[in-house]
Motif scaffolding. Structure first.
Motif, PDB file in Angstrom:
ATOM      1  N   GLY A  28       0.833  -1.193   0.000  1.00  0.00           N
ATOM      2  CA  GLY A  28       0.000   0.000   0.000  1.00  0.00           C
ATOM      3  C   GLY A  28       0.866   1.240   0.000  1.00  0.00           C
ATOM      4  O   GLY A  28       2.052   1.204  -0.357  1.00  0.00           O
ATOM      5  N   GLY A  29       0.266   2.339   0.381  1.00  0.00           N
ATOM      6  CA  GLY A  29       0.968   3.608   0.367  1.00  0.00           C
ATOM      7  C   GLY A  29       1.603   3.909   1.713  1.00  0.00           C
ATOM      8  O   GLY A  29       0.921   4.322   2.657  1.00  0.00           O
ATOM      9  N   PHE A  30       2.920   3.702   1.816  1.00  0.00           N
ATOM     10  CA  PHE A  30       3.659   4.031   3.030  1.00  0.00           C
ATOM     11  C   PHE A  30       4.160   5.471   2.955  1.00  0.00           C
ATOM     12  O   PHE A  30       4.648   5.924   1.924  1.00  0.00           O
ATOM     13  N   PRO A  66      -3.252   0.878   3.601  1.00  0.00           N
ATOM     14  CA  PRO A  66      -3.080  -0.522   3.161  1.00  0.00           C
ATOM     15  C   PRO A  66      -4.000  -0.854   1.995  1.00  0.00           C
ATOM     16  O   PRO A  66      -5.132  -0.367   1.906  1.00  0.00           O
ATOM     17  N   GLU A  67      -3.504  -1.681   1.085  1.00  0.00           N
ATOM     18  CA  GLU A  67      -4.273  -2.072  -0.092  1.00  0.00           C
ATOM     19  C   GLU A  67      -4.491  -3.571  -0.166  1.00  0.00           C
ATOM     20  O   GLU A  67      -5.612  -4.031  -0.410  1.00  0.00           O
ATOM     21  N   SER A  68      -3.426  -4.352   0.010  1.00  0.00           N
ATOM     22  CA  SER A  68      -3.564  -5.806  -0.099  1.00  0.00           C
ATOM     23  C   SER A  68      -2.459  -6.478   0.683  1.00  0.00           C
ATOM     24  O   SER A  68      -1.445  -5.868   1.029  1.00  0.00           O
ATOM     25  N   GLY A  69      -2.671  -7.748   0.960  1.00  0.00           N
ATOM     26  CA  GLY A  69      -1.664  -8.529   1.657  1.00  0.00           C
ATOM     27  C   GLY A  69      -1.824  -9.995   1.325  1.00  0.00           C
ATOM     28  O   GLY A  69      -2.915 -10.458   0.962  1.00  0.00           O
ATOM     29  N   GLU A  70      -0.719 -10.732   1.449  1.00  0.00           N
ATOM     30  CA  GLU A  70      -0.754 -12.155   1.154  1.00  0.00           C
ATOM     31  C   GLU A  70       0.253 -12.866   2.037  1.00  0.00           C
ATOM     32  O   GLU A  70       1.355 -12.369   2.279  1.00  0.00           O
ATOM     33  N   LEU A  73      -3.429 -16.974   2.605  1.00  0.00           N
ATOM     34  CA  LEU A  73      -4.388 -15.964   3.025  1.00  0.00           C
ATOM     35  C   LEU A  73      -4.217 -14.732   2.163  1.00  0.00           C
ATOM     36  O   LEU A  73      -3.113 -14.187   2.052  1.00  0.00           O
ATOM     37  N   ASN A  74      -5.295 -14.291   1.550  1.00  0.00           N
ATOM     38  CA  ASN A  74      -5.309 -13.053   0.790  1.00  0.00           C
ATOM     39  C   ASN A  74      -6.217 -12.058   1.501  1.00  0.00           C
ATOM     40  O   ASN A  74      -7.323 -12.401   1.932  1.00  0.00           O
ATOM     41  N   ILE A  75      -5.731 -10.831   1.609  1.00  0.00           N
ATOM     42  CA  ILE A  75      -6.453  -9.797   2.348  1.00  0.00           C
ATOM     43  C   ILE A  75      -6.602  -8.574   1.447  1.00  0.00           C
ATOM     44  O   ILE A  75      -5.629  -8.130   0.821  1.00  0.00           O
ATOM     45  N   GLY A  76      -7.788  -8.046   1.429  1.00  0.00           N
ATOM     46  CA  GLY A  76      -8.036  -6.773   0.756  1.00  0.00           C
ATOM     47  C   GLY A  76      -8.375  -5.716   1.796  1.00  0.00           C
ATOM     48  O   GLY A  76      -9.202  -5.940   2.681  1.00  0.00           O
ATOM     49  N   TYR A  77      -7.717  -4.549   1.704  1.00  0.00           N
ATOM     50  CA  TYR A  77      -7.877  -3.505   2.718  1.00  0.00           C
ATOM     51  C   TYR A  77      -8.599  -2.302   2.140  1.00  0.00           C
ATOM     52  O   TYR A  77      -8.522  -1.994   0.943  1.00  0.00           O
ATOM     53  N   GLN A  78      -9.237  -1.579   3.055  1.00  0.00           N
ATOM     54  CA  GLN A  78      -9.744  -0.248   2.784  1.00  0.00           C
ATOM     55  C   GLN A  78      -9.541   0.586   4.039  1.00  0.00           C
ATOM     56  O   GLN A  78      -9.698   0.093   5.157  1.00  0.00           O
ATOM     57  N   ALA A 128     -10.664  -4.936   6.691  1.00  0.00           N
ATOM     58  CA  ALA A 128      -9.938  -5.976   5.966  1.00  0.00           C
ATOM     59  C   ALA A 128     -10.862  -7.143   5.680  1.00  0.00           C
ATOM     60  O   ALA A 128     -11.574  -7.610   6.570  1.00  0.00           O
ATOM     61  N   ALA A 129     -10.868  -7.617   4.423  1.00  0.00           N
ATOM     62  CA  ALA A 129     -11.639  -8.790   4.018  1.00  0.00           C
ATOM     63  C   ALA A 129     -10.671  -9.937   3.767  1.00  0.00           C
ATOM     64  O   ALA A 129      -9.719  -9.808   2.994  1.00  0.00           O
ATOM     65  N   TYR A 130     -10.927 -11.088   4.433  1.00  0.00           N
ATOM     66  CA  TYR A 130     -10.017 -12.224   4.384  1.00  0.00           C
ATOM     67  C   TYR A 130     -10.558 -13.308   3.451  1.00  0.00           C
ATOM     68  O   TYR A 130     -11.758 -13.566   3.405  1.00  0.00           O
TER      69      TYR A 130
END
Length: 850
Positions: free
Chosen positions: A307-309, A350-354, A367-372, A417-419
């Motif tokens: 994401g944008g740090f 945050p935008e995404s994570g894995e 695990l895939n995560i989508g953030y807002q 966060a959506a898992y």
């Protein structure tokens, strides 16, 4: 006889004789300089300077005088001296004689027209080491006679390869010190946590920010390597003059410059600059430095969150010292002002994570995560200290210190966060190898925070040192402090796994906490050099806190001796009681407490207590005519009134109850020296076990049919800092015949920490979540000298040299852990999702010295 003294003193000849004896007393004591008659003399010239040992550390109680003239002086604990020299009308120039028993004497001809400020290095007398080492000193700060004290070279902190060039990176290579997160400046020592470490800068205690929850949010440690003159680190058993904590002491002294110098450093993660100078008459000295850090380059290598740090940190520090003493002794009275301003602003969208992790044997899940949303953490810290030192007489010194700290911090967060969880195909013959199969939705999580904290701490302290002779040194101090902390908490979170949120998965915390208190502290200690080979230091501290009304007493003892036939070997032992009165963090219940009690202060919390017992040996030797030193220490610490805690990244979640006892035992070894001629390297090894036993905790016991038959105590369990083996190394090398080209290796290894789900400490270390930490950083440098003349010919501000460095960080590409996040699926099954640290990256650094 007594009634006749007034009459005798009125006789002119007797009165003259008495006056002569009084005046001759100091001259007779100022051996070894033999007085001679001087027929003619011109004006006196004040010569000042600093005396250092071969490692660059200041030497106290060094005799300094002019050959053939009466009088003389000795250096203080900073190695400083000032001596008045008679300017001869003709003949040979005066010779300055500098000597200390155990070191080779130096005789320096003085050019009084040019030479006013000296820097003198004394080398150990090898002949004395072959027989017996005699030390004529009374300064208790001599680190060779203290237990668990390691002097550090400040220059190594600038050269050691690390992500941010932080000063604490050098501590992580020392025995007994553990840190498995390169993004943080925190460290634990011999089984403690990072809030059990004392840090002093020029006598002022340094505090950390309160609300930092993740290593990525941190700035830099308080200590600025550009400004440091002397560093001493103690991992246990320290003297009473240091304060009340359980684990370690880092004592830092900033420079007292004698001439103009400056430097500027730039890298891919920030930069620093500093300037130092002194007035022509050496009455005013100033030191200032600024630092800037932007960790975006490093944080982008994290695999979990993308994401944008936008993390930025900067600080500014200054030290101004004014000598108020007479010309003959400028250092008799000094006034120093230390100021610092620090600003940290961490922003992240945050935008995404894995994350891919193991859930069973030969089974991987992804695990895939989508953030807002976004999160922001900011703290601003202002700290100042005023120090007045005065030499009442040559054997008696006093100091008055006034300190003030103001910290303003806030933590804002709105992140959803959506898992999504899926099993991974592990069949290498399948076309879908390493791709997700049986994918399923887990749910969502929402976190909201609006937390604000302000802290104001003011202290007033007086210290004194009395050295009635070369064999005795008495130190004492009194300190009063006032604390005001206001903490407004407003946060909630929920987990949704089935399109609705049950109450069990809702957490809300809203409170406004105010804490005002007063602390009173005092200490006294006596260092007694029993003879030339044995040293004893003993004393005690007293601490009183108005919140819980508790007064603690901490006696401490150190003993060191050197065998007469083997003076290069020193045996040391220490025992004492060390307490840590609670601070704000320990008082606030966060973990292990019922939900309706979280965020509540416990004013009845008592001080944690630790009993230290340490024995060790220090051995100095030479190999291939190069110096080496080997130290080994065994220690045992027994702790009572322990406040248990869980670790969440770098946040410590205290239970806010004195409901445990604990112990820590281990062995630390370190060998340092010139493995390569001209440069120092070291290797450290630590072995540790630390456990705690919580009161009133138990486990259910069932029979073979599943029937409850009773409960039993859980007994001693691993503490969060139970890292069994640690190894650190810092190795330097240089090209033969070209020392301007160097290579560096920084290696840190630690066995796995006992991670566990929140509020379930009995599960620490019982699962496969434990993973070792290993990290190797490489560095290469080239020094380009741009000025080859001496100091007298160099103009102020002229560029002296350029240090060019290339660093390869995490050269092995190790997937090290920062910890785990825990999620649940619809069936309430908990998954431990690993959070990995930074991956391999390249950094460039340039240091310009003026």
């Amino acid at each position: 006889m007594r009634p006749f003294l007034p009459l005798l003193s009125q006789a002119p000849l007797l009165r003259l004789a008495l006056r002569a004896s009084v005046l001759a007393g100091p001259a007779l004591l100022a051996a070894p300089f033999r007085p001679v008659a001087v027929a003619q003399q011109a004006a006196r010239v004040l010569v000042t300077g600093t005396v250092l040992d071969a490692a660059g550390q200041p030497l106290g109680q060094v005799a300094v005088g002019v050959e053939g003239l009466p009088g003389g002086t000795s250096t203080d604990d900073r190695g400083r001296f000032a001596v008045s020299v008679v300017r001869p009308l003709g003949g040979r120039p005066p010779v300055l004689v500098v000597r200390r028993l155990g070191f080779a004497t130096q005789r320096l001809p003085l050019d009084l027209d040019q030479q006013r400020e000296l820097s003198i290095t004394l080398l150990e007398d090898s002949r004395a080491l072959d027989n017996v080492t005699i030390r004529g000193r009374s300064d208790a700060a001599d680190t060779r006679e203290q237990v668990s004290i390691i002097p550090l070279d400040p220059r190594a902190a600038k050269e050691l390869p690390s992500p941010f060039g932080d000063f604490t990176a050098i501590l992580k290579t020392l025995p007994g010190v553990a840190s498995t997160n390169e993004l943080t400046s925190t460290y634990s020592v011999r089984g403690g946590n990072y809030e059990e470490n004392l840090v002093y800068v020029n006598g002022f205690e340094v505090y950390r920010p309160f609300l930092v929850t993740a290593a990525a949010q941190e700035g830099l440690s308080f200590v600025n390597p550009d400004l440091v003159n002397r560093v001493e680190f103690s991992s246990g058993g320290w003297q009473p003059k240091y304060g009340d904590r359980l684990s370690s002491v880092l004592d830092v002294e900033y420079k007292q410059p004698t001439r103009f110098a400056a430097s500027a450093t730039g890298s891919l993660v920030g930069g620093t600059a500093h300037v130092e100078a002194a007035s022509p008459n050496q009455r005013v000295r100033y030191l200032a430095g600024v630092r800037y850090k932007n960790a975006t380059y490093v944080l982008r290598t994290l695999r979990q969150q993308q994401g944008g740090f936008n993390p930025t940190f900067y600080d500014a520090q200054s030290l101004i010292t004014v000598a108020l003493g007479p010309k003959s002794n400028l250092e008799r009275t000094t006034l120093s002002l230390l100021n610092t301003v620090a600003h940290n602003d961490f922003r992240f969208n945050p935008e995404s994570g894995e994350a891919t992790f193991s859930t069973a044997v030969n089974q991987l899940s992804r695990l895939n995560i989508g953030y807002q949303g976004r999160e922001r953490m900011q703290y601003d810290t202002y700290q100042g200290g005023l120090s007045l030192r005065h030499e009442l007489r040559p054997t008696l010194r006093a100091e008055l210190l006034a300190g003030l700290l103001y910290s303003r911090e806030f933590e804002y967060r709105d992140v959803e966060a959506a898992y999504r969880l899926a099993d991974i195909n592990r069949d290498p013959n399948s076309p879908d190898f390493n791709l997700p199969i049986r994918q399923r939705d887990v749910g969502a999580r929402f976190d909201h925070s609006r937390n604000n904290l302000t802290a104001l701490l003011a202290t007033l302290e007086t210290r004194g040192t009395w050295t009635p002779g070369l064999r005795h040194a008495v130190r004492w101090g009194l300190k009063a402090g006032r604390e005001q902390i206001k903490d407004v908490l407003n946060e909630y979170s929920f987990v949704d796994s089935a399109d609705f949120v049950p109450d069990a998965r809702r957490t809300r915390l809203r409170s406004s906490l105010d804490l005002e208190s007063t602390r009173l502290q005092g200490y006294v200690q006596h260092t007694w050099q029993l003879d030339t080979l044995r040293t004893l230091t003993y004393g005690a501290r007293v601490h009183h806190w108005t919140v819980n009304g508790q007064t603690t007493f901490s006696p401490r003892l150190q003993y060191a001796f050197r065998p007469a036939r083997r003076p290069q070997v020193a045996w040391k032992a220490a025992a004492g009681v060390y307490v840590q009165p609670p601070f704000y963090r320990e008082l606030r219940a966060q973990a292990g407490a019922p939900q309706n009690q979280q965020g509540v202060l416990n004013p009845e919390l008592r001080a944690q207590r630790s009993y230290h017992l340490i024995v060790g040996q220090e051995r100095r030797f030479r190999l291939r005519n190069r110096p080496f030193q080997l130290t080994a220490e065994a220690y045992y610490k027994y702790l009572t009134d322990v406040v248990p805690y869980d670790v969440d990244n770098v946040r410590l979640r205290y239970f806010a109850r004195n409901n445990a006892k604990a112990y820590a035992a281990g062995l630390d070894t370190r060998v340092s020296g010139e493995f390569v001629p001209g440069v120092e390297s070291w290797f450290s090894l630590g072995v540790l076990t630390t456990r705690e036993n919580l009161t009133a905790d138990s486990l259910s016991v069932f029979d073979a049919d599943g029937q409850l038959i009773g409960r039993e105590s859980k007994g001693f369990i691993r503490r969060p800092s139970d890292q069994r083996v640690t190894f650190g190394a810092f190795f330097q090398d240089q090209l033969p015949g070209n020392p301007s080209v160097k290579g560096y290796v920084n290696f840190v290894f630690g066995t796995g920490l006992p991670f566990s789900p929140p509020t379930l400490p009995e599960l620490r270390g019982t699962s496969r979540l434990t993973r070792a930490y290993r990290r190797v950083d490489l560095g290469f440098s080239k020094v380009v000298s741009l000025h080859t003349g001496n100091e007298q010919t160099r103009r102020p501000g002229q560029l002296e040299s350029l240090w060019l460095g290339l660093e390869i960080l995490n050269v092995l590409g190790a997937n090290n852990l920062a910890g785990y996040s825990y999620i649940q699926d619809l069936n309430a099954r908990t998954y431990a999702v690993p959070n990995f640290l930074s991956r391999r990256l390249v950094n460039l650094r340039v240091i310009a010295r003026f």
